[in-house]
Design an enzyme around this catalytic site. Structure first.
Site, PDB file in Angstrom:
ATOM      1  N   LEU A 119       0.844  -1.204   0.000  1.00  0.00           N
ATOM      2  CA  LEU A 119       0.000   0.000   0.000  1.00  0.00           C
ATOM      3  C   LEU A 119       0.880   1.255   0.000  1.00  0.00           C
ATOM      4  CD1 LEU A 119      -2.854  -1.056   2.475  1.00  0.00           C
ATOM      5  CD2 LEU A 119      -2.783  -1.250  -0.019  1.00  0.00           C
ATOM      6  N   SER A 121       3.624   2.318   2.050  1.00  0.00           N
ATOM      7  CA  SER A 121       3.959   3.055   3.268  1.00  0.00           C
ATOM      8  C   SER A 121       5.234   3.866   3.052  1.00  0.00           C
ATOM      9  CB  SER A 121       4.138   2.092   4.437  1.00  0.00           C
ATOM     10  OG  SER A 121       5.300   1.294   4.278  1.00  0.00           O
ATOM     11  N   SER A 122       6.139   3.364   2.207  1.00  0.00           N
ATOM     12  CA  SER A 122       7.414   4.067   2.005  1.00  0.00           C
ATOM     13  C   SER A 122       7.224   5.385   1.257  1.00  0.00           C
ATOM     14  CB  SER A 122       8.404   3.169   1.259  1.00  0.00           C
ATOM     15  OG  SER A 122       7.900   2.807  -0.002  1.00  0.00           O
ATOM     16  N   GLU A 154      14.290   7.617  -3.377  1.00  0.00           N
ATOM     17  CA  GLU A 154      14.273   6.161  -3.598  1.00  0.00           C
ATOM     18  C   GLU A 154      15.351   5.749  -4.611  1.00  0.00           C
ATOM     19  OE1 GLU A 154      11.098   3.610  -3.700  1.00  0.00           O
ATOM     20  OE2 GLU A 154      10.024   4.566  -2.070  1.00  0.00           O
ATOM     21  N   ASP A 166       3.873   5.781  -7.159  1.00  0.00           N
ATOM     22  CA  ASP A 166       3.483   5.876  -5.749  1.00  0.00           C
ATOM     23  C   ASP A 166       3.650   7.294  -5.209  1.00  0.00           C
ATOM     24  OD1 ASP A 166       3.221   3.211  -6.142  1.00  0.00           O
ATOM     25  OD2 ASP A 166       4.886   2.603  -4.843  1.00  0.00           O
ATOM     26  N   TYR A 216      11.553  -7.726  -8.587  1.00  0.00           N
ATOM     27  CA  TYR A 216      11.136  -6.477  -9.241  1.00  0.00           C
ATOM     28  C   TYR A 216      12.212  -6.041 -10.241  1.00  0.00           C
ATOM     29  CZ  TYR A 216       9.415  -1.634  -9.574  1.00  0.00           C
ATOM     30  OH  TYR A 216       8.947  -0.426 -10.019  1.00  0.00           O
TER      31      TYR A 216
HETATM   32  P1  ADP Z   1       5.596  -0.597   1.203  1.00  0.00           P
HETATM   33  O1  ADP Z   1       4.912  -1.451   0.204  1.00  0.00           O
HETATM   34  O2  ADP Z   1       4.792  -0.516   2.468  1.00  0.00           O
HETATM   35  O3  ADP Z   1       5.979   0.730   0.662  1.00  0.00           O
HETATM   36  P2  ADP Z   1       8.453  -0.907   1.376  1.00  0.00           P
HETATM   37  O4  ADP Z   1       9.288  -2.088   1.666  1.00  0.00           O
HETATM   38  O5  ADP Z   1       8.636  -0.198   0.091  1.00  0.00           O
HETATM   39  O6  ADP Z   1       6.938  -1.376   1.580  1.00  0.00           O
HETATM   40  O7  ADP Z   1       8.677   0.180   2.512  1.00  0.00           O
HETATM   41  C1  ADP Z   1       8.603  -0.170   3.855  1.00  0.00           C
HETATM   42  C2  ADP Z   1       9.669   0.570   4.634  1.00  0.00           C
HETATM   43  O8  ADP Z   1       9.303   1.970   4.754  1.00  0.00           O
HETATM   44  C3  ADP Z   1       9.817   0.095   6.065  1.00  0.00           C
HETATM   45  O9  ADP Z   1      10.691  -1.002   6.135  1.00  0.00           O
HETATM   46  C4  ADP Z   1      10.369   1.328   6.754  1.00  0.00           C
HETATM   47  O10 ADP Z   1      11.756   1.451   6.519  1.00  0.00           O
HETATM   48  C5  ADP Z   1       9.675   2.460   6.023  1.00  0.00           C
HETATM   49  N1  ADP Z   1       8.440   2.856   6.736  1.00  0.00           N
HETATM   50  C6  ADP Z   1       7.185   2.821   6.277  1.00  0.00           C
HETATM   51  N2  ADP Z   1       6.302   3.284   7.201  1.00  0.00           N
HETATM   52  C7  ADP Z   1       7.030   3.626   8.270  1.00  0.00           C
HETATM   53  C8  ADP Z   1       6.730   4.163   9.570  1.00  0.00           C
HETATM   54  N3  ADP Z   1       5.486   4.430   9.935  1.00  0.00           N
HETATM   55  N4  ADP Z   1       7.758   4.379  10.405  1.00  0.00           N
HETATM   56  C9  ADP Z   1       9.020   4.115  10.051  1.00  0.00           C
HETATM   57  N5  ADP Z   1       9.359   3.609   8.879  1.00  0.00           N
HETATM   58  C10 ADP Z   1       8.405   3.360   7.984  1.00  0.00           C
HETATM   59 MG    MG Z   2       7.327   0.986  -1.029  1.00  0.00          MG
END
Ligand code: ADP
Ligand code: MG
Length: 379
Positions: A119, A121-122, A154, A166, A216
């Site tokens: 989703l 988060s990064s 990134e 994203d 990927y």
């Molecule tokens: P995603 O699909 O959720 O983007 P990614 O592997 O690309 O998965 O990114 C996840 C990484 O982003 C985590 O391992 C962390 O380093 C960082 N991250 C995401 N959300 C948070 C958060 N709330 N606090 C700290 N780091 C976060």
């Molecule tokens: Mg990501």
């Protein structure tokens, strides 16, 4: 929140910002092939509470992790960095572009976006950080610049080959609309996603993604290889320029079943994006469902990025009465979306949970979503 914030930073919150998660409705693995994707921002957020410091330090805290302290004078990437590499990367890229930070910040992140579930988060963390920096230091970056800086973090700081989708949708998303984004030109238009009595729901497979980065990159390289062969015959700059009619010939030219199937996914997915928009305009729910199913099967059989859990989730959706479903995001675990009748949600959730549990031994998280605006300041 202010009490928690005070405990950690010994100061009061001065600013609050939030950034949404995203799903991609259609156009998967098309961004780095130079085509159009159709994502939307959803109502799962990461929030940042911020106060300014008198010194030149960054004090970064994310709920559930430790406090990270860094000087603004040394932002170079270091292998030992954990999650803080995302916010630090934002400061780094901006400093390389000549932006100055005369004082430091305390930032407290709190998130309801599952990490590593597709989703994004990064990208939410990145867009949020670039946005708050721009606001607090008065850099006046527009949302396109925010997107490009987050992407540069990134690509150039974290050395990930990610495309622009994203970062763009999380910066530029609009309520109740999908964003048709040309990933090559970085141009976009918004389209109403009005489904009447129907809705999209998100299903989290709860299979942690594995091998995502290497797989990927492998797909990116396969597409580059196929493109360079096809370029010798066709006048094309990008794989997405190939038409569905040219696919049969491409099979002979490539003379490699794996590469052919990768190209076939890309070319047919481009077609599905166009059909999806038409079906949306017409309010043709059955056609939307059909396109979602076709997309999933193409990602499964031709692009090979789904895996047992996402395929089981797709199957569970179909067996539970979804009109259509597909994996969303990069794949190899993560989330799926399904199109269902709104009224049917409680029953669907129950059925799909039982069925997925039967198939995999895991329980999925199933939730309704709203389509929301991109990153914003709360007060
Ligand atoms: P995603 O699909 O959720 O983007 P990614 O592997 O690309 O998965 O990114 C996840 C990484 O982003 C985590 O391992 C962390 O380093 C960082 N991250 C995401 N959300 C948070 C958060 N709330 N606090 C700290 N780091 C976060
Ligand atoms: Mg990501």
């Amino acid at each position: 929140m202010n009490t928690l914030f005070r405990e950690i930073f010994k100061s009061d919150i001065e600013h609050t910002y939030k950034a949404p998660a995203r799903i991609n409705l259609i156009g998967e693995h098309i961004d780095y092939n130079g085509g159009k994707v159709f994502p939307c921002a959803i109502d799962k957020y990461i929030t940042a509470y911020v106060s300014t410091r008198k010194d030149k330090e960054l004090h970064l805290f994310s709920k559930g992790k430790d406090l990270k302290v860094h000087s603004l004078d040394n932002l170079d990437f270091d292998e030992k960095m954990r999650w803080e590499k995302y916010p630090l990367g934002a400061f780094y890229i901006l400093s390389k572009k000549g932006y100055k930070f005369p004082f430091g910040l305390n930032i407290y992140y709190e998130s309801e976006i599952p990490v590593g579930s597709g989703l994004s988060s990064s990208a939410a963390l990145l867009d949020l950080t670039v946005f708050l920096i721009s606001d607090i230091y008065k850099f006046n970056l527009d949302r396109k610049e925010i997107t490009l800086i987050a992407k540069a973090v990134e690509n150039d700081y974290l050395h990930l080959k990610s495309g622009i989708m994203d970062q763009a949708i999380i910066a530029l998303g609009e309520k109740d609309s999908g964003m048709l984004l040309d990933c090559n030109l970085f141009t976009y238009t918004y389209h109403d996603v009005n489904l009447g009595n129907y809705e999209f729901v998100v299903l989290k497979s709860n299979k942690p993604r594995s091998l995502v980065e290497s797989k990927y990159n492998e797909r990116v390289e396969e597409c580059e290889k196929a493109l360079s062969t096809l370029k010798k015959v066709y006048k094309i700059d990008k794989l997405v320029d190939l038409s569905v009619d040219q696919l049969n010939n491409a099979k002979v030219i490539l003379y490699d079943d794996v590469l052919y199937r990768r190209v076939k996914h890309v070319v047919t997915e481009v077609d599905r994006v166009n059909r999806f928009l038409l079906a949306l305009d017409e309010g043709n729910i059955l056609e939307l469902g059909k396109i979602l199913d076709e997309s999933h099967l193409s990602l499964k059989d031709d692009y090979e990025v789904t895996g047992f859990h996402l395929d089981s989730l797709f199957q569970a959706c179909k067996d539970s009465g979804a009109i259509g479903a597909r994996m969303t995001g990069a794949g190899f675990g993560g989330c799926a979306i399904a199109l269902i009748e709104k009224e049917y949600f409680p029953k669907f959730k129950k059925r799909v949970t039982t069925r997925y549990l039967e198939l995999t031994g895991l329980k999925p998280d199933v939730f309704e979503i709203k389509i929301v605006n991109g990153v914003s300041k709360i007060n």
